[in-house]
Design an enzyme around this catalytic site. Structure first.
Site, PDB file in Angstrom:
ATOM      1  N   CYS A 253      -9.268 -81.170  33.690  1.00 12.10           N
ATOM      2  CA  CYS A 253     -10.077 -81.918  32.610  1.00 12.10           C
ATOM      3  C   CYS A 253      -8.730 -82.536  31.890  1.00 12.10           C
ATOM      4  CB  CYS A 253     -10.770 -81.226  31.775  1.00 12.10           C
ATOM      5  SG  CYS A 253     -10.273 -79.660  31.159  1.00 12.10           S
TER       6      CYS A 253
ATOM      7  N   ASN B 173      -7.409 -78.237  30.108  1.00 12.63           N
ATOM      8  CA  ASN B 173      -7.650 -77.094  30.686  1.00 12.63           C
ATOM      9  C   ASN B 173      -8.038 -75.964  29.708  1.00 12.63           C
ATOM     10  OD1 ASN B 173      -5.821 -74.713  32.913  1.00 12.63           O
ATOM     11  ND2 ASN B 173      -8.099 -75.634  33.007  1.00 12.63           N
TER      12      ASN B 173
ATOM     13  N   ARG C 165     -13.349 -78.036  29.267  1.00 14.87           N
ATOM     14  CA  ARG C 165     -14.328 -78.220  30.540  1.00 14.87           C
ATOM     15  C   ARG C 165     -13.935 -77.609  31.827  1.00 14.87           C
ATOM     16  NH1 ARG C 165     -14.006 -84.248  29.701  1.00 14.87           N
ATOM     17  NH2 ARG C 165     -11.840 -83.597  28.860  1.00 14.87           N
ATOM     18  N   SER C 166     -12.712 -77.847  32.102  1.00 12.26           N
ATOM     19  CA  SER C 166     -12.509 -77.172  33.644  1.00 12.26           C
ATOM     20  C   SER C 166     -12.472 -75.945  33.760  1.00 12.26           C
ATOM     21  CB  SER C 166     -11.160 -77.906  34.054  1.00 12.26           C
ATOM     22  OG  SER C 166      -9.989 -77.856  33.339  1.00 12.26           O
TER      23      SER C 166
ATOM     24  N   ASP D 127     -15.762 -84.801  26.848  1.00 18.98           N
ATOM     25  CA  ASP D 127     -15.035 -83.757  26.127  1.00 18.98           C
ATOM     26  C   ASP D 127     -15.463 -83.408  24.936  1.00 18.98           C
ATOM     27  OD1 ASP D 127     -12.864 -82.591  24.953  1.00 18.98           O
ATOM     28  OD2 ASP D 127     -11.443 -84.522  25.182  1.00 18.98           O
TER      29      ASP D 127
END
Ligand code: 4NP
Length: 156
Positions: free
Chosen positions: A11, A14, A17-18, A126
């Protein structure tokens, strides 16, 4: 890593989302009994949060779903395009940036994680600037659906 399928979730920062996607993916492969076949990491295209823990809202949603997770934010680097078989972005801006950095001849296949969503909800928005947890809850659900659908297709 050499004998596994390697996946990288990316993303922007970090921290939201990731890491959520990485934690969910690891939980899914554990539950499916295929954790020995897959290796996962996450990173950000940006470097502002390198060294930081995930956003508290990501950790709260994972905890609520009984997922234990620890992570230190890192930035996507060139070598990742050779180390990983699959690189997943969360939104189109991530994908543009990942593809812009992708070296010629790298083995990594780049996908929107949401391109595997059974209901076609392709973008994982996001949630960083949100004032509540709702975007994080939604991110969790999207990661869960897409990671499962990806594994239905690619776990051999
Ligand atoms: P992520 O969210 O890309 O899902 O980790 C963000 C985290 C930090 C920022 C933007 C998005 N930031 O601008 O610092």
């Amino acid at each position: 890593m050499a004998d596994k399928h390697n996946v990288m979730f990316v993303c922007l920062g970090n921290i939201c989302r990731s890491p959520m996607a990485e934690a969910v993916f690891k939980e899914v492969i554990k539950q499916r009994g295929i954790a020995d076949k897959w290796y996962a990491e996450s990173s950000g295209t940006g470097g502002w949060h390198v060294g930081c823990s995930p956003d508290q809202r990501t950790m709260a949603v994972l905890k609520k779903n009984n997922i234990e997770y620890q992570h230190t934010a890192q930035q996507l680097v060139k070598d990742d395009f050779h180390r990983f078989d699959f690189i997943f972005g969360m939104d189109n801006s991530n994908i543009s940036e990942i593809n812009r950095r992708k070296p010629k001849g790298s083995k990594a296949e780049v996908f929107l994680l949401g391109s595997f969503d059974p209901k076609g909800e392709t973008i994982i928005q996001d949630p960083y600037y949100d004032s509540d947890n709702l975007g994080f809850e939604k991110c969790y659900i999207q990661c869960w659906k897409s990671c499962n659908a990806f594994l239905d297709k690619y776990n051999k």
